[in-house]
Write an enzyme that holds these catalytic residues in place. Sequence first.
Site, PDB file in Angstrom:
ATOM      1  N   GLU A 228      71.175  44.825 -16.128  1.00  0.00           N
ATOM      2  CA  GLU A 228      70.789  43.649 -16.794  1.00  0.00           C
ATOM      3  C   GLU A 228      70.443  44.758 -17.286  1.00  0.00           C
ATOM      4  OE1 GLU A 228      68.962  40.410 -14.717  1.00  0.00           O
ATOM      5  OE2 GLU A 228      69.571  41.104 -13.124  1.00  0.00           O
TER       6      GLU A 228
ATOM      7  N   HIS B 101      66.675  38.610 -18.316  1.00  0.00           N
ATOM      8  CA  HIS B 101      67.921  39.249 -17.627  1.00  0.00           C
ATOM      9  C   HIS B 101      69.080  38.515 -17.757  1.00  0.00           C
ATOM     10  CE1 HIS B 101      65.298  39.223 -14.285  1.00  0.00           C
ATOM     11  NE2 HIS B 101      64.091  38.651 -15.398  1.00  0.00           N
TER      12      HIS B 101
ATOM     13  N   TYR C  18      61.685  32.253  -6.073  1.00  0.00           N
ATOM     14  CA  TYR C  18      60.575  32.808  -5.590  1.00  0.00           C
ATOM     15  C   TYR C  18      59.685  34.453  -6.013  1.00  0.00           C
ATOM     16  CZ  TYR C  18      61.776  29.848  -2.256  1.00  0.00           C
ATOM     17  OH  TYR C  18      62.136  28.101  -1.475  1.00  0.00           O
TER      18      TYR C  18
ATOM     19  N   GLU D 137      68.888  33.453 -18.469  1.00  0.00           N
ATOM     20  CA  GLU D 137      69.911  34.692 -18.216  1.00  0.00           C
ATOM     21  C   GLU D 137      70.513  34.681 -19.325  1.00  0.00           C
ATOM     22  OE1 GLU D 137      69.949  35.822 -14.786  1.00  0.00           O
ATOM     23  OE2 GLU D 137      68.450  34.873 -14.033  1.00  0.00           O
TER      24      GLU D 137
HETATM   25 ZN    ZN Z   1      67.744  39.639 -13.399  1.00  0.00          ZN
END
Ligand code: ZN
Length: 299
Positions: free
Chosen positions: A61, A207, A250, A269
Amino acid sequence: MDPNAYTYQKMMSDISDLKEQYDFLLVSDIGKSVLGKSLPVIKLGEGSNKIIYNASHHAREWITTPLLIKFLEEFCHSFAKQKPLYGYDTSEVFQNSRLAFIPMVNPDGVDLSINGLSPDDSFRHELLEMNNHLSDFTYWKANIRGVDLNRNYNAKWDKCRAIELCEDISTGCPLGFVGDCPESEPETQALIAFTRNFDPNMVLAFHACGEEIYWNFDNLAPEISLEIANEFALISGYSLINPNIAALSYAGYKDWFIQEFRRPGFTIEVGKDTSPVPLSEFDEIVDKNIRIILCAATY
Ligand SMILES: [Zn+2]
């Protein structure tokens, strides 16, 4: 800056160019990776509204790293020229906020994903073993020891490990291994220590992919988190994560932060639906996320 194949070396060179050009940037490091690379942090601003932004917990990423460096370029340019950035007064942001950027939490993994193995890699044998003897490491997410850094934090880590054991993940691998104990890795230890010391009001972890925003953990997020997440969604067009899916996450950085500080923590994201995200999406990602970064800085 050129976001293509954005290795640790490219990032370090861009950071040093920025520092040379803008002496108000404070550059130091928060610790070292498994292979001994220093993990840089860039700080700016003089205010009390403290925010941490980090990127590239996950190797593949890595597009999230040039995103933060591009933001710094744009911010510094706007601040030096006293011109607004996306309608925001950057002098006001500088005065009211103190922003800390850790643009590459997992440099060993990023370099592995981009460059593959090199003949002198100290973990060469172990890495090939973990990667099913494939020489293509493009999709690698973990650090160089095969630990998924965003499953290594002490936030329902045991539950995460129990799920993994059911899925037969019990040792280092390209993605998903929680580690032998919580906070086992130097990269997560460094970020935890820095976060405790900096004591931020809010954190954002970048991310890829999915254009989604995670904003809660175990129902511990303060009320204002949902309000902020909705604002991020409005200005970026990203969606808030489905609560059923969110409930299955988690042991991530934002999970740990929400649990320990009970302050707003987010996972953003970026990018549409492929990871690694194609570079053709970079400009759109920058456009959407500069808005999120500035919105967070002025909340
Ligand atoms: Zn990630």
